[in-house]
Design an enzyme around this catalytic site. Sequence first.
Site, PDB file in Angstrom:
ATOM      1  CD1 TRP A 190      -1.721  -2.175   2.518  1.00  0.00           C
ATOM      2  CD2 TRP A 190      -2.573  -1.893   0.736  1.00  0.00           C
ATOM      3  NE1 TRP A 190      -2.304  -3.386   1.279  1.00  0.00           N
ATOM      4  CE2 TRP A 190      -3.408  -3.089   0.494  1.00  0.00           C
ATOM      5  CE3 TRP A 190      -2.517  -1.594  -1.636  1.00  0.00           C
ATOM      6  CZ2 TRP A 190      -3.682  -4.113  -0.283  1.00  0.00           C
ATOM      7  CZ3 TRP A 190      -3.554  -2.701  -1.518  1.00  0.00           C
ATOM      8  CH2 TRP A 190      -3.961  -3.108  -1.181  1.00  0.00           C
ATOM      9  CE  LYS A 250      -7.394  -2.504   6.411  1.00  0.00           C
ATOM     10  NZ  LYS A 250      -7.061  -3.933   5.780  1.00  0.00           N
ATOM     11  CG  ASP A 254      -2.050   3.840   4.636  1.00  0.00           C
ATOM     12  OD1 ASP A 254      -3.623   4.194   5.342  1.00  0.00           O
ATOM     13  OD2 ASP A 254      -2.855   3.331   3.678  1.00  0.00           O
TER      14      ASP A 254
END
Length: 369
Positions: free
Chosen positions: A113, A204, A180
């Site tokens: 990511w 999440k 992030d």
Amino acid sequence: MRSDVLNHTLNISDMKKHNFYAGPSILSEYTIKNTAEAVNDFAGTGLSILEVSHRSKEFVAVMDEAQALVKELLDVPDGYHVLYLGGGASLQFCMAPMNLLRTKAGYLDTGTWASNAIKEARLFGDVEVLASSKDANYNFYPRGYEVPDDLDYLHITTNNTIYGTELREDPDVKMPLVADMSSDIFSRPVDVAKYDLIYAGAQKNLGPAGATLVIVKESALGNVDRAIPTMLDYRTHIKKGAMFNTPPVLPVYSSLMTLRYYKEQGGVKELEKLDLAKAGMLYDAIDGSRMFVGTAEADSRSIMNVTFVMKPEYKELEKEFVDFATARGIMGIKGHRSVGGFRASLYNALPLESVKALIDAMNDFEKQH
């Protein structure tokens, strides 16, 4: 009819399962129960949360509280705004540099990511990759790198779900930070004042997929020369209270339920204690095993996503172990398709008993072989 739907939903959530999926992932029973009730009857309106106007006073109150609780739980200082947007963290990969990158930004390459974020940022300016663990299959979080003084910001991905590495501290650098925090937000206290921007996909540690949490510093905005499309300008959403367009209503409501649950549990510091305990137990079991071995270096281990594999002499038993665990109600431990092995995601809502169930399964399987 709606009562039948509600009862069916609650019966499913009451089944004895241990949910280790990496995302979308486990939600607290509190969140599921209250969301299901709102699907049936939202705030006494006689209507479902799925069908009310997002501009109704009942939902405006939801959005207001969902923003306020983020500020309370993370001790967000004045001068910051909390938004719930769409598009996931992947949209933030381009939205962040579009709004913040003037000439050059620094990025850490710590996983898939992070690599995707770097690719998007290069569309808007120079990107300097200050450190990478790619050559080691991302099995550690880089440290000791040099940070140039001429960066607009430093971007980090605090937790790497695929490779099981994490940075559990706020870097002490001279320039603004962008982070992030999709998979470890609310698992530790954060010094928000060090950041210009924090973003996190909800799926999440916050709520179901469909909402993205954004915490942005107001003074960081409006400093680039490029034209920004209206929908991709953070200022658009700030002015409209995250209501410029129809927000992801159900994920925001579920996120509010999670935030209320976190507050009831004593806040982020208490959540961190439990997260550390769960991860410690599982890592101890892996380190003491004759069959399993961890993949991340010890000083980079994530407490949210524990990655491990079979030792080479037992490699052919990996699928058999997944089937063995599944038969015991242990779900979602198969590793990401790009790396294989196993991954146990220990998000805030996962109870300690689920970690114990996984450890018991590991021990019993090892005894059989």
